[in-house]
Design an enzyme around this catalytic site. Structure first.
Site, PDB file in Angstrom:
ATOM      1  CG  ASP A 328      -1.740   1.048   1.467  1.00 40.37           C
ATOM      2  OD1 ASP A 328      -2.703   1.156   0.434  1.00 40.37           O
ATOM      3  OD2 ASP A 328      -1.631   1.946   2.190  1.00 40.37           O
ATOM      4  CD  GLU A 357      -2.311   2.463  -3.313  1.00 42.01           C
ATOM      5  OE1 GLU A 357      -3.467   2.978  -3.559  1.00 42.01           O
ATOM      6  OE2 GLU A 357      -1.888   2.724  -2.380  1.00 42.01           O
TER       7      GLU A 357
END
Length: 614
Positions: A328, A357
């Site tokens: 993330d 990400e």
């Protein structure tokens, strides 16, 4: 007597003030490539104690920090055999506490485990919203937020058992890999269901189940030749993390002196990571700013923090037998720190895979973050990150099916996205998607199945690793403007008493069945097609909003035609002779219709053809 009681009380207090409460990681494995293991030892005034280990194991270093409740003990594990060793803590010459520390045997070929790749199809799900398999864990005694399905931003009760119960559904659909949003404990008092404010990195949230349940999920997937990818958060922890509540040192996190409790929100300007013209205060504002008030920003420049994160990720890979990580907010981390984190994990598992990400809107900026990027090399930077996410393709998909085509609108946006593929060091290792848990649902933007079929046909046939979002395969909708809860609705049938059970064929509505059947056919066809997995791409500039491209290798050639025009179109096949070559016919795998490829091809409006050339 009073004096004796005082002495006894002082002795009791002395013991309580120097007592080990926690050791992390709680066990390790023999035979790891990295032979250094750093134990975090926690307890009241624990720095007063001296650690010792039995046998021939060498303690290389004992580090004390600002907070006397911590010791960091680095040991040399080279040559350690599976079994238990004695870990003692001494006050002077007296042993005050003793622990059996275990080194486990690794699974066969653990170091050579193969991660996910472009032959896979990811299914992104939010465990709290997928299926409630065990209602008895809805209200754990030590969790601050229980289940309330009437609150779109609260806990709804989905769990690991619910996922396991529906693995056959996913297998039938054609999914090969599950990416679940985080399942570590997240004990924020409100809005904790998403799991990104984690409060214990060594424990699965009790509302999802146990560590053993998570390991069982991986085992059940592997029985079906499916994979499990863990969503891992390095940039920030949750404010309720036990370490955050008693920091080893102030520089464990990015603490802003002028902010309340050290908080200053990130400016989210990720371009400052590589912008040679960026002001230092702006770069720090992005990388050191907090993602949110409940998410303290971690300082990966601190080697103790970085080492804790590396070992924790490796611990879960070994323990749960993971097939990959999704990281993330990758590009918000300290650039050098996250590169080191990634490198150390990939050194331990050379065939593993990690996707980061990189939510940016320019291919060069995203390509900067992929391993061995020539763009990054300009600044002497290598992230060591194998895979990134294709957010520019996502951006294009969000508009192309509803806008009037022109020079720069419509299917030309997709074409232009792929013209920049040369920027990426490994174009097959790119994640492609139309939506995820942070965006409006595709079926909300385009509330008709024709556009869904076009988008899914695109995602499943272009280069890279396709990812779909739970429930879209049955037509689920959700509007981001109404809040995250609306794009994270409960999967129908995942809870006892649901009137509609879309996990079963008999329980699906006519509309849900149409979405599901199309998705199932396409995903299962994709499994056996090498040209789609690793083949080259030949594409043509769209005309009349029709995009034509070929995927091909030495064994297979596939022609994809996406007609984004409302009207039927006739294609002069002479234009595509480079792609068709000497093939005379082909079969559309979606309709099972045979096509003659001699002169002209007619395609209905808002239709996709995926033609295997014969």
């Amino acid at each position: 007597m009073k004096k004796l009681n005082t002495i006894i009380l002082l002795l009791i207090l002395n013991i309580s003030f120097a007592q080990v409460q926690k050791i992390e990681p709680e066990f390790w494995w023999s035979g790891m490539k990295s032979t250094e293991l750093q134990l975090l030892v926690y307890g009241k005034n624990i720095s007063d104690l001296k650690p010792e280990i039995s046998g021939d194991i060498q303690i290389k270093e004992v580090q004390k920090v600002e907070n006397p409740n911590y010791l960091f003990v680095t040991i040399d594990t080279k040559g350690i055999q599976p079994g238990k060793v004695k870990l003692n803590f001494k006050k002077g010459k007296k042993i005050t506490q003793s622990f059996d520390y275990e080194f486990k045997s690794r699974e066969n070929n653990s170091a050579d485990r193969k991660g996910f790749d472009s032959s896979d199809v990811f299914y992104l799900l939010m465990p709290d919203r997928f299926s409630n398999g065990k209602t008895r864990n809805d209200f754990p005694y030590d969790s601050s937020e229980g289940v309330d399905r009437n609150n779109p931003n609260g806990r709804h009760g989905g769990d690991i058992q619910g996922i396991i119960n529906n693995l056959d559904y996913l297998n039938e659909l054609g999914v090969t890999t599950i990416w679940s949003t985080p399942m570590f404990e997240d004990n924020e008092p409100v809005y904790s269901y998403h799991g990104y404010a984690q409060s214990d990195y060594y424990q699965i949230d009790p509302r999802y189940g146990t560590n053993e349940d998570y390991k069982r999920l991986a085992n059940e997937l592997h029985k079906r030749e499916m994979k499990l990818v863990k969503d891992y958060v390095t940039n920030h922890w949750g404010s309720k993390h036990w370490i955050i509540k008693d920091l080893p040192s102030k520089d464990w996190i990015h603490y802003w002196e002028n902010g309340e409790n050290g908080f200053q929100r990130s400016n989210y300007r990720m371009t400052t990571q590589f912008d040679g013209n960026a002001a230092k205060i702006d770069a720090e504002g992005c990388m050191d700013g907090w993602f949110d008030t409940t998410m303290p920003d971690m300082n990966q420049k601190n080697p103790l923090v970085l080492n804790y994160m590396v070992q924790n990720a490796i611990w879960w890979i070994e323990y749960a037998n993971l097939d990959g990580l999704r990281v993330d907010t990758y590009s918000y981390n300290d650039k050098e720190g996250i590169a080191e984190w990634t490198k150390r994990i990939m050194n331990e598992y050379p065939n593993f895979n990690i996707v980061g990400e990189i939510w940016m809107h320019d291919q060069a900026q995203m390509a900067y973050w992929q391993k061995d990027s020539k763009i990054g090399a300009i600044q002497g930077f290598n992230s060591h990150l194998p895979s990134v996410m294709d957010f520019t393709l996502h951006d294009a998909i969000g508009t192309i099916f509803k806008e009037e085509p022109s020079w720069d609108k419509g299917m030309i946006k997709v074409y232009e996205n792929f013209t920049n593929d040369f920027l990426y060091p490994d174009i097959d290792n790119i994640m492609v998607f139309a939506e995820n848990h942070d965006t409006s649902r595709f079926n909300e933007i385009y509330p008709n199945i024709e556009d869904y079929k076009l988008a899914l046909s695109l995602i499943m046939t272009v280069r890279g690793i396709p990812q779909i979002y739970y429930g879209s395969e049955i037509g689920m909708k959700g509007d981001k403007s109404k809040g995250d809860g609306d794009i994270r609705r409960d999967f129908p049938g995942g809870w006892q008493g649901d009137k509609n059970n879309a996990f079963t064929e008999s329980g699906r509505t006519t509309e849900q069945k149409a979405y599901f059947d199309f998705t199932k056919k396409l995903l299962n066809w994709r499994k056996g097609n090498s040209a789609i997995h690793k083949g080259k791409t030949l594409h043509y500039v769209p005309q009349e909003n029709v995009y034509v491209y070929f995927r091909h290798d030495e064994n297979q050639r596939v022609m994809i035609v996406l007609n984004n025009n409302q009207k039927a179109q006739k294609l002069d096949l002479k234009r595509f002779s480079e792609g068709i070559q000497n093939h005379k016919s082909g079969k559309d795998i979606l309709s099972d219709k045979e096509f003659n490829l001699n002169n002209e091809l007619e395609i209905k409006g808002k239709t996709a053809l995926i033609i295997e050339l014969k």
